[in-house]
Design an enzyme around this catalytic site. Structure first.
Site, PDB file in Angstrom:
ATOM      1  N   ASP A 209      31.613  68.110 -47.304  1.00 41.75           N
ATOM      2  CA  ASP A 209      30.342  67.880 -47.985  1.00 41.75           C
ATOM      3  C   ASP A 209      30.422  67.852 -49.506  1.00 41.75           C
ATOM      4  O   ASP A 209      29.398  67.721 -50.163  1.00 41.75           O
ATOM      5  CB  ASP A 209      29.314  68.917 -47.567  1.00 41.75           C
ATOM      6  CG  ASP A 209      29.764  70.325 -47.938  1.00 41.75           C
ATOM      7  OD1 ASP A 209      30.862  70.479 -48.488  1.00 41.75           O
ATOM      8  OD2 ASP A 209      29.002  71.263 -47.673  1.00 41.75           O
TER       9      ASP A 209
ATOM     10  N   ARG B   5      24.354  74.039 -51.319  1.00 41.86           N
ATOM     11  CA  ARG B   5      24.232  72.716 -50.705  1.00 41.86           C
ATOM     12  C   ARG B   5      22.854  72.128 -50.953  1.00 41.86           C
ATOM     13  O   ARG B   5      21.989  72.753 -51.552  1.00 41.86           O
ATOM     14  CB  ARG B   5      24.461  72.861 -49.192  1.00 41.86           C
ATOM     15  CG  ARG B   5      25.820  73.432 -48.820  1.00 41.86           C
ATOM     16  CD  ARG B   5      26.728  72.330 -48.420  1.00 41.86           C
ATOM     17  NE  ARG B   5      26.005  71.452 -47.520  1.00 41.86           N
ATOM     18  CZ  ARG B   5      26.115  71.453 -46.202  1.00 41.86           C
ATOM     19  NH1 ARG B   5      26.937  72.284 -45.625  1.00 41.86           N
ATOM     20  NH2 ARG B   5      25.418  70.601 -45.465  1.00 41.86           N
TER      21      ARG B   5
ATOM     22  N   TYR C 284      32.614  80.012 -47.258  1.00 41.97           N
ATOM     23  CA  TYR C 284      33.973  80.024 -46.726  1.00 41.97           C
ATOM     24  C   TYR C 284      34.410  81.477 -46.719  1.00 41.97           C
ATOM     25  O   TYR C 284      34.329  82.150 -47.758  1.00 41.97           O
ATOM     26  CB  TYR C 284      34.917  79.206 -47.613  1.00 41.97           C
ATOM     27  CG  TYR C 284      34.735  77.715 -47.483  1.00 41.97           C
ATOM     28  CD1 TYR C 284      35.346  77.015 -46.449  1.00 41.97           C
ATOM     29  CD2 TYR C 284      33.972  77.010 -48.394  1.00 41.97           C
ATOM     30  CE1 TYR C 284      35.189  75.640 -46.330  1.00 41.97           C
ATOM     31  CE2 TYR C 284      33.806  75.638 -48.284  1.00 41.97           C
ATOM     32  CZ  TYR C 284      34.421  74.957 -47.244  1.00 41.97           C
ATOM     33  OH  TYR C 284      34.258  73.610 -47.128  1.00 41.97           O
TER      34      TYR C 284
ATOM     35  N   PRO D  28      40.131  72.946 -47.193  1.00 42.62           N
ATOM     36  CA  PRO D  28      38.893  72.309 -47.646  1.00 42.62           C
ATOM     37  C   PRO D  28      38.265  72.972 -48.865  1.00 42.62           C
ATOM     38  O   PRO D  28      37.341  72.425 -49.443  1.00 42.62           O
ATOM     39  CB  PRO D  28      37.971  72.450 -46.435  1.00 42.62           C
ATOM     40  CG  PRO D  28      38.430  73.681 -45.746  1.00 42.62           C
ATOM     41  CD  PRO D  28      39.900  73.824 -46.031  1.00 42.62           C
TER      42      PRO D  28
END
Lengths: 608, 608
Positions: free
Chosen positions: B52, B243, B251, B329
């Protein structure tokens, strides 16, 4: 026609005329959730020509409705102006270039040109998304306003009866409709039926200046064809307005003999045409050449400078736009003044219709906009005379010099851009405490500035946080909250604002967040502040997405933001509160310790 | 299944996999007018979670395809990073804040976060407007590449036969399809079928770092919840990625015992879940609290760091994205590397398919992107170790300190932002004349800068004039054209560029304006210059709407623009030419007197 067959219905607001003024009105009311209908006599929207210049302030206003993005994408931008005057060898030469816009605080420092049909389409599409469509072709045939005082005073009454005629009704169909309206807005142009029906007179006079207008795609070696260019030549004056795509509009000064019918002394459109207008322009352009393969639109006009004697009847029927002021088009004011008329009116009607404000709020429409229209005419007289005047030369020492014209162009800049529009003190403009934010001029629009969001350092233009959503914006400049005593003051303010007797709850009630929007801006820096430091009444949970706690600091790369307190003339330690009206104009300023004065301000037009 | 019933067809390019890499590929090819099909095994696009983060360079790339506006409207922006480390009293405390992006020339100085489905939708809608749709659910079942040298060398041949299976075929329907393709792009993810079918190995290894990911709408008193925050605590590490909307991704570092099945030593997803992941995070957050009502998406993973041994077979079948590189990531690289793989490939395939370039051009894909992937893994190893490592403390002097982590974060900034991507010399990267534009680094992307249009002083971001339209951009910095001798040089250049033997006509032929786009930028100021001063070969008629003659000067309010020659390291008198590849990367630099060297450069990969 049987009595039964005539359609009869109620509406809160009927807007007559779907030009820029009427569309701004209907779109704004629809956005505020007001029951509105809009009619127009034309069978479809205009396709070309007409007004086409959008001034910096109008771009800000369109942005506040979320409509500027498309305007900027589709339109041409005029950043630079150029000036040409007679040269020694007989033709013209450039005497200077300057910024087209001289208002230094303009957020969009340019004019946008786009044909009226495209501008109207922006409103039409926005309205369609709210299921409001222009009903056309329809004309009003009679209008009656009840003179019953109790009825006029009751915001829930429908004191206006208006009869409409559907022009496209087929034979045998009923073409008549009766509407009972709470309010009517006549935005039906210079020849306004509404104005005439109400017997409102236009004060002012016709000038002797005759101009032609032609829209072309030019072929030319003229180096300023994409700038707004004023040409003063011994062969007449000419104004170049570059347009969207490859188009250019020329305003061309004409002489009586070219267009006046000698027998009746009237303008005779048959005596001229686009080819002739271009020929006249070509003489002004020499030694440069200009040609065109085809003509997009053309007209001729004599400048009339008039203002309606009143803008409303009993604050129930209003007129707006060209219906209440006519003037020369060359300074690009017409469409702008018209849209800003109804932008001023929309929130006031909304407040009265919702029962939030007294009827008297609507009196400020004529007060603010008629004064503006008078200033506009006064400006137009000076500007038109300068522009239509002969250039200064050896033989004509009284003519207009480059310096004279440039000075006028720049002096009038704040006015023509719309940025300088300044509403005088009234119930909704309270100048008592100007000193707490000395450069946020009460009665003018809230100046733009970039601040960063405390929670994530993302930069935001403050104007984008003050949308035309019919809320009053309480912008709390909380000062330096890292200072202990200021922190205490801010906590006290938070308590006052959260209290049942505070102005937020007194005038906003349970749904106060539909009346007021509270934003906080701290002078502390991004490395020091946590958005969680502020009292809850001065910040909403970050989950409201739109930022509510801002900092007067630059973004992480120091590219934008910072110095906002200085720009606004606010003490970085003690702060100030700025009350911004729903139309983006500053209503009042107060210190953080004086929320009582805000309550007094609101009580002068709001119901508690 | 009857032979007749199997559908069999030709296509220029078949893209397998409709994730970000495949979508960038298919959209870019469709925009270039290439005959392309794209298939995917999933029945619909992803709805939540997954990758994302969009890095600054990727935003620039999306902007070059006209896709950034929507991304910026829908996505969250991360401007600021925060760092937390163990405090003296047992919990965590903030040890600093910094810019999330450290690449100073980034046009968009932030990361955008938006869930993968929304990013894919931007591509899907763009493709739909060009009538290209993802065909799904479909899997490839066999792939064959002809080994006939003549066939491989012929750009018009279809040497690849691929068999597809339609997973949604109903009983009795034919579910098989045979496609003959000129090129195939395998963008089918980390478990790539294409890669396996071609026998391409992945070089590298698994790490021991185990992480969990969970997307939540948090309830928290943590002041940096809207910043990209790295938490090093004695209870494990945690990374916060704010976000779109109110969402936040966490995470969370896990220990073996939490997720490893003791019996077989493998990660066991059943041993954990979103509630458990949040509990682990809560221990890292202490003394702050964080809670969530629901979980949007979650997963766990062990970091693998691998690069494919080759990215293509005979420059006919390519792999891209996760199919050729896997890594952690947390630095937000995955989707970005994947999209930039195919952004690099699209114009090269287009040029060969159009017959403009030799097949050898396609060799530069692996050359440029495999090198990048290796750098990425090398960076990821260092960053993952720092991030997964224990914080420094009294008891653990070898642990990771705040300063160490911050330094690494900032050192790697140019790389992680994508701005620092630097392609090594090759047929398409010629560093011979770097000195004429010392700060326009050959092999890097053309840096952004605002110039104004000579004709009307309107500011433009140069990158917006270098769109991904498969044209080479010839940016002619013409120097000071008000200087007589420079004016002469520029006229000579104009003559050379207009000549039949000049590179424009040699490599562009009659339709040279589909191969080359010429822009001119003068160092002279807006009050002096007329756009008509330049030779016609260096400007197109202004009616082309997009500006072609620019000035290195500020806008009328000195708000943007100016100092471009200085920023680019170009002599303001003598100028320079910069050749920008269709993907926005600088291919070469030359002096105005040396168009021959541009011809040589082009001849190394273009057909004349």
């Amino acid at each position: 026609m049987s009595r039964m067959a005539v359609k009869e219905s109620d509406v809160d607001v009927l807007v007559i005329g779907a030009g820029p003024s009427g569309l701004m009105c209907a779109n704004g009311l629809a956005k505020a959730g007001v029951d509105v209908r809009i009619i127009d006599q034309r069978p479809s929207k205009v396709a070309a020509g007409q007004a086409d210049g959008i001034q910096p302030r109008t771009i800000e206003v369109l942005q506040s409705y979320g409509l500027a993005e498309r305007l900027l994408r589709e339109g041409n931008q005029m950043h630079m102006a150029a000036f040409y005057n007679p040269s020694a060898n007989g033709g013209i030469e450039r005497t200077g270039r300057a910024a087209d816009v001289t208002a230094s605080t303009a957020r969009f420092p340019f004019e946008v040109t786009l044909h009226q049909g495209a501008i109207e389409a922006i409103f039409l599409d926005s309205m369609a998304s709210m299921s409001v469509r222009v009903e056309r072709p329809i004309i009003p045939t009679s209008i009656k306003l009840s003179m019953d005082e109790a009825e006029l005073a009751d915001p829930h009454s429908h004191p206006i009866e208006i009869v409409l005629k559907h022009l496209d009704a087929e034979d045998g169909q009923v073409d008549t409709e009766i509407i009972h309206a709470k309010y009517v807005v006549g935005a039906d142009g210079a020849h306004s039926w509404v104005r005439k029906a109400l017997g409102i007179t236009m004060d002012g006079e016709q000038t002797n200046y005759i101009w032609g207008v032609v829209d072309i795609i030019p072929e030319t070696d003229f180096p300023d064809i994409r700038n707004r260019t004023a040409i003063h030549s011994h062969n007449g004056s000419c104004m170049i307005i570059p347009r969207e795509g490859d188009k250019v509009r020329l305003y061309i000064q004409l002489t009586d003999k070219e267009v006046i019918n000698a027998e009746n002394g009237r303008v005779d459109k048959a005596k001229t045409g686009p080819e002739h207008l271009l020929q006249v322009a070509q003489r002004s352009f020499s030694p440069y050449t200009i040609n065109a393969q085809e003509f997009d639109w053309w007209t001729i006009y004599i400048i009339g400078q008039r203002v309606a004697s009143q803008f409303s009847v009993n604050e129930r029927i209003f007129i707006a736009g060209d219906a209440c002021h006519t003037h020369s088009p060359k300074a690009g004011q017409g469409m702008n003044a018209s849209m800003n008329d109804t932008h001023n009116l929309v929130w006031k009607m909304t407040y009265v219709l919702r029962g939030w404000a007294n009827n008297s709020l609507l009196e400020t429409y004529e007060f603010e906009r008629r004064k503006y229209a008078q200033d506009l005419i006064s400006f137009d007289k000076k500007f038109s005379a300068l522009f239509s005047g002969k250039p200064r030369s050896e033989a004509n020492q009284d003519g207009v010099s480059h310096e004279q014209f440039l000075e006028a162009f720049q002096t009038f800049g704040a006015f023509t851009s719309g940025i300088g529009v300044h509403y005088a003190p009234s119930a909704i403009v309270n100048t008592a405490h100007q000193e707490y934010a000395s450069k946020v001029i009460i009665g003018q629009r809230m100046p733009p500035h970039v601040f960063i969001r405390a929670a994530d350092a993302r930069p935001y233009e403050l104007q984008d946080l003050l949308p035309s959503d019919s809320r009053f914006k309480i912008v709390v400049f909380v000062g330096d909250i890292s200072d202990a005593s200021q922190g205490e003051r801010v906590r006290t303010l938070g308590t006052e604002m959260a209290a049942p007797e505070g102005f937020v709850h007194r005038f906003g009630g349970k749904s106060h967040d539909t009346v007021f929007d509270v934003l906080s801006i701290s002078s502390a820096t991004k490395n020091k502040v946590n958005y969680t430091d502020l009292p809850v009444a001065l910040r909403t949970h970050w989950s409201n997405w739109l930022p509510r706690v801002l900092l007067d600091d630059t973004d992480m790369f120091a590219r934008v933001g910072g110095k906002g307190y200085e720009t606004y003339g606010i003490d970085p330690l003690r702060g100030a509160m700025v009350i911004v009206r729903p139309d983006g104009y500053v209503g009042m300023v107060a210190s953080l310790e004086n929320t009582a004065t805000i309550g007094q301000y609101l009580s002068s037009f709001m119901k508690s």
